[in-house]
Write a protein that holds these residues in place. Structure first.
Motif, PDB file in Angstrom:
ATOM      1  N   LEU A 108      -9.649   9.819   3.349  1.00 13.02           N
ATOM      2  CA  LEU A 108     -10.906   9.059   3.376  1.00 13.02           C
ATOM      3  C   LEU A 108     -10.707   7.579   3.642  1.00 13.02           C
ATOM      4  CD1 LEU A 108     -12.590  10.619   0.205  1.00 13.02           C
ATOM      5  CD2 LEU A 108     -12.947  11.281   2.591  1.00 13.02           C
ATOM      6  N   ALA A 109      -9.477   7.098   3.405  1.00 16.46           N
ATOM      7  CA  ALA A 109      -9.219   5.659   3.471  1.00 16.46           C
ATOM      8  C   ALA A 109      -8.018   5.359   4.359  1.00 16.46           C
ATOM      9  CB  ALA A 109      -8.978   5.117   2.065  1.00 16.46           C
ATOM     10  N   TYR A 110      -7.780   4.084   4.574  1.00 15.81           N
ATOM     11  CA  TYR A 110      -6.684   3.623   5.426  1.00 15.81           C
ATOM     12  C   TYR A 110      -5.359   3.723   4.680  1.00 15.81           C
ATOM     13  CZ  TYR A 110      -3.956   0.111   7.985  1.00 15.81           C
ATOM     14  OH  TYR A 110      -2.992  -0.553   8.678  1.00 15.81           O
ATOM     15  N   LYS A 111      -5.351   3.231   3.431  1.00 17.46           N
ATOM     16  CA  LYS A 111      -4.123   3.285   2.657  1.00 17.46           C
ATOM     17  C   LYS A 111      -4.439   3.392   1.168  1.00 17.46           C
ATOM     18  CE  LYS A 111       0.485   1.638   2.373  1.00 17.46           C
ATOM     19  NZ  LYS A 111       1.572   0.905   2.978  1.00 17.46           N
ATOM     20  N   VAL A 112      -3.664   4.187   0.456  1.00 18.03           N
ATOM     21  CA  VAL A 112      -3.890   4.422  -0.965  1.00 18.03           C
ATOM     22  C   VAL A 112      -2.690   3.929  -1.767  1.00 18.03           C
ATOM     23  CG1 VAL A 112      -4.379   6.181  -2.726  1.00 18.03           C
ATOM     24  CG2 VAL A 112      -5.246   6.488  -0.382  1.00 18.03           C
ATOM     25  N   TYR A 113      -2.955   3.068  -2.739  1.00 20.60           N
ATOM     26  CA  TYR A 113      -1.929   2.564  -3.657  1.00 20.60           C
ATOM     27  C   TYR A 113      -2.194   3.216  -5.000  1.00 20.60           C
ATOM     28  CZ  TYR A 113      -1.369  -0.895  -0.007  1.00 20.60           C
ATOM     29  OH  TYR A 113      -1.159  -1.500   1.207  1.00 20.60           O
ATOM     30  N   SER A 114      -1.290   4.060  -5.468  1.00 19.37           N
ATOM     31  CA  SER A 114      -1.542   4.816  -6.687  1.00 19.37           C
ATOM     32  C   SER A 114      -0.515   4.464  -7.756  1.00 19.37           C
ATOM     33  CB  SER A 114      -1.506   6.316  -6.357  1.00 19.37           C
ATOM     34  OG  SER A 114      -1.949   7.065  -7.461  1.00 19.37           O
ATOM     35  N   VAL A 115      -0.989   4.221  -8.982  1.00 16.15           N
ATOM     36  CA  VAL A 115      -0.098   3.865 -10.095  1.00 16.15           C
ATOM     37  C   VAL A 115      -0.165   4.964 -11.151  1.00 16.15           C
ATOM     38  CG1 VAL A 115       0.527   2.079 -11.764  1.00 16.15           C
ATOM     39  CG2 VAL A 115      -0.729   1.447  -9.715  1.00 16.15           C
ATOM     40  N   GLU A 116       0.994   5.412 -11.635  1.00 17.15           N
ATOM     41  CA  GLU A 116       1.062   6.442 -12.683  1.00 17.15           C
ATOM     42  C   GLU A 116       2.066   5.986 -13.735  1.00 17.15           C
ATOM     43  OE1 GLU A 116      -0.359   9.554 -13.576  1.00 17.15           O
ATOM     44  OE2 GLU A 116       1.053   9.234 -15.209  1.00 17.15           O
ATOM     45  N   ASP A 150       0.325  -7.423  -6.467  1.00 14.66           N
ATOM     46  CA  ASP A 150       0.983  -7.768  -5.190  1.00 14.66           C
ATOM     47  C   ASP A 150       0.237  -7.242  -3.975  1.00 14.66           C
ATOM     48  OD1 ASP A 150       2.882  -8.927  -6.665  1.00 14.66           O
ATOM     49  OD2 ASP A 150       4.433  -7.394  -6.353  1.00 14.66           O
ATOM     50  N   GLU A 151      -0.534  -6.186  -4.158  1.00 18.85           N
ATOM     51  CA  GLU A 151      -1.236  -5.574  -3.023  1.00 18.85           C
ATOM     52  C   GLU A 151      -2.731  -5.886  -3.014  1.00 18.85           C
ATOM     53  OE1 GLU A 151       0.143  -4.365  -0.521  1.00 18.85           O
ATOM     54  OE2 GLU A 151       2.167  -3.860  -1.192  1.00 18.85           O
ATOM     55  N   ALA A 152      -3.225  -6.582  -4.045  1.00 26.82           N
ATOM     56  CA  ALA A 152      -4.655  -6.905  -4.145  1.00 26.82           C
ATOM     57  C   ALA A 152      -5.028  -7.917  -3.055  1.00 26.82           C
ATOM     58  CB  ALA A 152      -4.943  -7.468  -5.533  1.00 26.82           C
ATOM     59  N   PRO A 153      -6.293  -8.009  -2.636  1.00 25.85           N
ATOM     60  CA  PRO A 153      -7.444  -7.291  -3.189  1.00 25.85           C
ATOM     61  C   PRO A 153      -7.633  -5.900  -2.558  1.00 25.85           C
ATOM     62  CG  PRO A 153      -8.204  -8.826  -1.524  1.00 25.85           C
ATOM     63  CD  PRO A 153      -6.710  -8.992  -1.613  1.00 25.85           C
ATOM     64  N   PHE A 154      -8.387  -5.042  -3.261  1.00 33.86           N
ATOM     65  CA  PHE A 154      -8.679  -3.691  -2.802  1.00 33.86           C
ATOM     66  C   PHE A 154     -10.170  -3.540  -2.495  1.00 33.86           C
ATOM     67  CE2 PHE A 154      -5.005  -3.521  -5.611  1.00 33.86           C
ATOM     68  CZ  PHE A 154      -4.084  -2.878  -4.787  1.00 33.86           C
TER      69      PHE A 154
END
Ligand code: SAH
Length: 231
Positions: A108-116, A150-154
């Protein structure tokens, strides 16, 4: 990079998947075609243990180990739709879990940054996403209540775990017009909120009631003692 192009997989669960989309999503008002297509394409059964494969398309959450769950299909659809994605967005996901929601977002999106926060789940989610060639998803081990500075803003932020309050960092890391979808409330019951960053502040909508596992971190719930070793 562009949204992941997962082809509709041919497997023994194709019909179960189509039925899930019709009866659990379309029938309950999910309208976003891209969300429906993504959930028709992604083989949800590979995100759970083999012993649970046959239940993967049922109308409830399932255990994924570590006392965590893969969210109910309808909740994944509702939250994904609420983010209003078009394919251009950079999305932050808090709580990768099985990686299923990440796979949906990858389409659905261009890039996904996921934190676990749990090591075992991080590793397993990565492996499953690699099987599907979801190369626009990056997963990081850490405390998602702090976001990913470091990757913001979203353009969009999604949390699949419930918090006693809205973590400040997640709002701070929203781009102008960005949306944060998060369950907020007590351990037993929460409201699903959509918070939108406006020129003059933020606006908050209540999308409905829900029940999620706990968001554990600096700006969420505190880890139980025996839980601390999991970090
Ligand atoms: N969307 C996931 C469901 C995840 S369940 C799926 O599709 O499978 C919620 C997840 O949030 C769990 O894996 C839990 O370990 C994780 N979690 C809880 N608190 C967290 C935090 N502070 N940062 C990152 N992940 C967290």
């Amino acid at each position: 990079m562009k949204p992941a192009a997962i082809r509709i997989t041919r497997d023994i669960y194709e019909r179960a998947r189509a039925k899930m989309v019709e009866e659990q999503l379309v029938a309950r008002g999910i309208k976003d075609k891209r969300v429906l297509n993504a959930m028709l394409a992604i083989p949800r059964h590979i995100f759970v243990d083999d012993a649970l494969s046959s239940q993967a398309y049922s109308d409830f959450p399932l255990p994924i180990g570590e006392k965590q769950t893969i969210s109910q299909p309808y909740m994944v659809a509702l939250m994904s739709e609420a983010l209003g994605l078009t394919g251009k967005e950079r999305v932050l996901e808090v709580g990768s879990g099985s990686g299923y929601q990440s796979a949906v977002l990858s389409m659905l999106a261009y890039k996904v940054y996921s934190v676990e926060r749990l090591t075992t789940l991080t590793a397993r989610a990565r492996r499953t996403l690699d099987r599907l060639h979801c190369s626009n998803v990056v997963i990081k081990l850490g405390d998602g209540t702090m976001g990913w500075a470091d990757e913001a803003p979203f353009d969009a932020v999604i949390a699949a775990a419930a918090s006693p309050q809205v973590p400040e960092a997640l709002v701070d890391q929203l781009a102008p017009g960005g949306r944060l979808v998060i369950p907020v409330g007590t351990e037993e019951s929460q409201k699903l909120l959509r918070i939108t960053r406006r020129a003059n502040g933020v606006s908050t909508e209540v999308l409905g009631g829900c029940r999620f596992v706990k968001l554990i971190g600096k700006d969420g719930w505190q880890a139980e003692k025996k839980d601390a070793s999991e970090r």
